[in-house]
Write a protein that holds these residues in place. Structure first.
Motif, PDB file in Angstrom:
ATOM      1  N   LEU A  82      -6.443   3.795   3.952  1.00 44.91           N
ATOM      2  CA  LEU A  82      -6.598   4.995   3.138  1.00 44.91           C
ATOM      3  C   LEU A  82      -7.382   6.068   3.877  1.00 44.91           C
ATOM      4  O   LEU A  82      -8.342   5.762   4.594  1.00 44.91           O
ATOM      5  CB  LEU A  82      -7.327   4.656   1.832  1.00 44.91           C
ATOM      6  N   ASP A  83      -6.994   7.304   3.676  1.00 45.67           N
ATOM      7  CA  ASP A  83      -7.757   8.421   4.228  1.00 45.67           C
ATOM      8  C   ASP A  83      -8.886   8.710   3.241  1.00 45.67           C
ATOM      9  O   ASP A  83      -8.782   9.556   2.370  1.00 45.67           O
ATOM     10  CB  ASP A  83      -6.850   9.640   4.400  1.00 45.67           C
ATOM     11  N   LEU A  84      -9.983   7.970   3.384  1.00 44.42           N
ATOM     12  CA  LEU A  84     -11.053   8.035   2.397  1.00 44.42           C
ATOM     13  C   LEU A  84     -11.743   9.394   2.381  1.00 44.42           C
ATOM     14  O   LEU A  84     -12.186   9.856   1.339  1.00 44.42           O
ATOM     15  CB  LEU A  84     -12.058   6.916   2.662  1.00 44.42           C
TER      16      LEU A  84
ATOM     17  N   LYS B  83       0.811  10.408   1.541  1.00 46.28           N
ATOM     18  CA  LYS B  83       0.285   9.057   1.381  1.00 46.28           C
ATOM     19  C   LYS B  83      -0.907   8.824   2.307  1.00 46.28           C
ATOM     20  O   LYS B  83      -1.177   9.588   3.211  1.00 46.28           O
ATOM     21  CB  LYS B  83       1.396   8.034   1.620  1.00 46.28           C
ATOM     22  N   ALA B  84      -1.606   7.721   2.058  1.00 45.63           N
ATOM     23  CA  ALA B  84      -2.874   7.458   2.722  1.00 45.63           C
ATOM     24  C   ALA B  84      -2.735   7.177   4.208  1.00 45.63           C
ATOM     25  O   ALA B  84      -1.703   6.749   4.688  1.00 45.63           O
ATOM     26  CB  ALA B  84      -3.532   6.274   2.034  1.00 45.63           C
ATOM     27  N   LYS B  85      -3.818   7.416   4.933  1.00 50.94           N
ATOM     28  CA  LYS B  85      -3.871   7.176   6.375  1.00 50.94           C
ATOM     29  C   LYS B  85      -5.113   6.337   6.702  1.00 50.94           C
ATOM     30  O   LYS B  85      -6.057   6.274   5.937  1.00 50.94           O
ATOM     31  CB  LYS B  85      -3.954   8.514   7.123  1.00 50.94           C
ATOM     32  N   VAL B  86      -5.122   5.745   7.879  1.00 55.20           N
ATOM     33  CA  VAL B  86      -6.266   4.951   8.303  1.00 55.20           C
ATOM     34  C   VAL B  86      -7.462   5.865   8.538  1.00 55.20           C
ATOM     35  O   VAL B  86      -7.339   6.901   9.167  1.00 55.20           O
ATOM     36  CB  VAL B  86      -5.937   4.188   9.602  1.00 55.20           C
ATOM     37  N   GLU B  87      -8.633   5.497   8.039  1.00 51.67           N
ATOM     38  CA  GLU B  87      -9.783   6.351   8.267  1.00 51.67           C
ATOM     39  C   GLU B  87     -11.092   5.574   8.426  1.00 51.67           C
ATOM     40  O   GLU B  87     -11.654   5.531   9.492  1.00 51.67           O
ATOM     41  CB  GLU B  87      -9.924   7.350   7.116  1.00 51.67           C
ATOM     42  N   ILE B  88     -11.602   4.938   7.355  1.00 49.18           N
ATOM     43  CA  ILE B  88     -12.926   4.340   7.415  1.00 49.18           C
ATOM     44  C   ILE B  88     -12.863   2.857   7.066  1.00 49.18           C
ATOM     45  O   ILE B  88     -12.470   2.503   5.968  1.00 49.18           O
ATOM     46  CB  ILE B  88     -13.888   5.034   6.429  1.00 49.18           C
TER      47      ILE B  88
ATOM     48  N   ILE C 234       0.823  -1.209   0.000  1.00 52.70           N
ATOM     49  CA  ILE C 234       0.000   0.000   0.000  1.00 52.70           C
ATOM     50  C   ILE C 234       0.854   1.254   0.000  1.00 52.70           C
ATOM     51  O   ILE C 234       0.631   2.192  -0.763  1.00 52.70           O
ATOM     52  CB  ILE C 234      -0.947   0.003   1.217  1.00 52.70           C
ATOM     53  N   TYR C 235       1.883   1.271   0.827  1.00 49.35           N
ATOM     54  CA  TYR C 235       2.673   2.482   0.953  1.00 49.35           C
ATOM     55  C   TYR C 235       3.722   2.620  -0.150  1.00 49.35           C
ATOM     56  O   TYR C 235       4.509   3.545  -0.150  1.00 49.35           O
ATOM     57  CB  TYR C 235       3.315   2.557   2.336  1.00 49.35           C
TER      58      TYR C 235
END
Length: 218
Positions: free
Chosen positions: A150-152, A30-35, A16-17
């Motif tokens: 992902l930071d959706l 880059k993306a972060k934890v969200e939903i 992912i990263y």
């Protein structure tokens, strides 16, 4: 958590990263934890129905759009939610019904697909199932793991109106990673399309306003 699960989680994080969003060649955070549980719980069905029709009608393009649907293997009873390029779903239906690609046959298949408001398609023919990569397609659980990283809300803020033309270049041409990403975007109400000039690039935005070329990247 057992050792195998930890190793799998680490491998997924590495994959992912390895990708990030780009705009005009610049790296974006880059993306972060969200939903979590995006695969079934996020988004608006009316929006996704609209995106499905737009994506399907863009199937003849050299840069086809991705769409999400439910597929059932009639031989095993297994059901999967699948993302594929629009023409691959069409091709699967042609195989399933034994139809050619003449105008009358194509119009019949188009009517079956667009008239199926539940977006549930059943297949028993091997070539039809292969056309949508049914057996190889990632599980619901694997896609949810990706979604959880992902930071959706950020993606929805940036691309949710589908009127901003941007692209994302994956550093590795990993087919199912890109499909899974487009799967999640579709569920968020964001339409994506495969680039006609690079197999590891995905466009955001309506096909009608997508820029014709990807800018040079250093």
């Amino acid at each position: 958590m057992n050792r195998n699960a930890k190793i799998l989680g680490l491998l997924i994080l590495v994959i992912i990263y390895s990708c990030g969003r780009k705009e005009s060649g610049n790296n974006i955070e880059k993306a972060k934890v969200e939903i979590p549980n995006v695969v079934y719980n996020l988004g608006n069905d009316s929006v996704r129905n609209k995106l499905f029709e737009i994506a399907y009608k863009n199937g003849d393009s050299s840069s086809p759009s991705y769409l999400v649907f439910i597929a059932k293997n009639l031989n095993t009873g297994e059901i999967k939610e699948i993302c594929s390029e629009a023409p691959l779903l069409s091709g699967a239906m042609h195989h399933e019904f034994g139809m050619g690609y003449d105008l009358k046959s194509s119009q019949f298949i188009d009517s079956l697909i667009l008239g199926n408001s539940k977006r549930i398609f059943e297949f028993k023919e091997r070539k039809a199932l292969e056309n949508i990569s049914f057996n190889e397609y990632p599980s619901k659980e694997r896609i949810e793991v990706l979604a959880s990283k992902l930071d959706l809300k950020d993606f929805m803020k940036d691309f949710g109106n589908n009127e901003t033309v941007k692209y994302m270049e994956f550093k590795e041409d990993e087919y199912f990673l890109q499909l899974s990403f487009s799967h999640i975007m579709f569920k968020c109400g964001i339409i994506t399309s495969r680039s006609s000039v690079g197999g590891n690039t995905i466009w955001f935005g309506y096909p009608s306003i997508r820029a014709p070329e990807i800018p040079d990247i250093d």
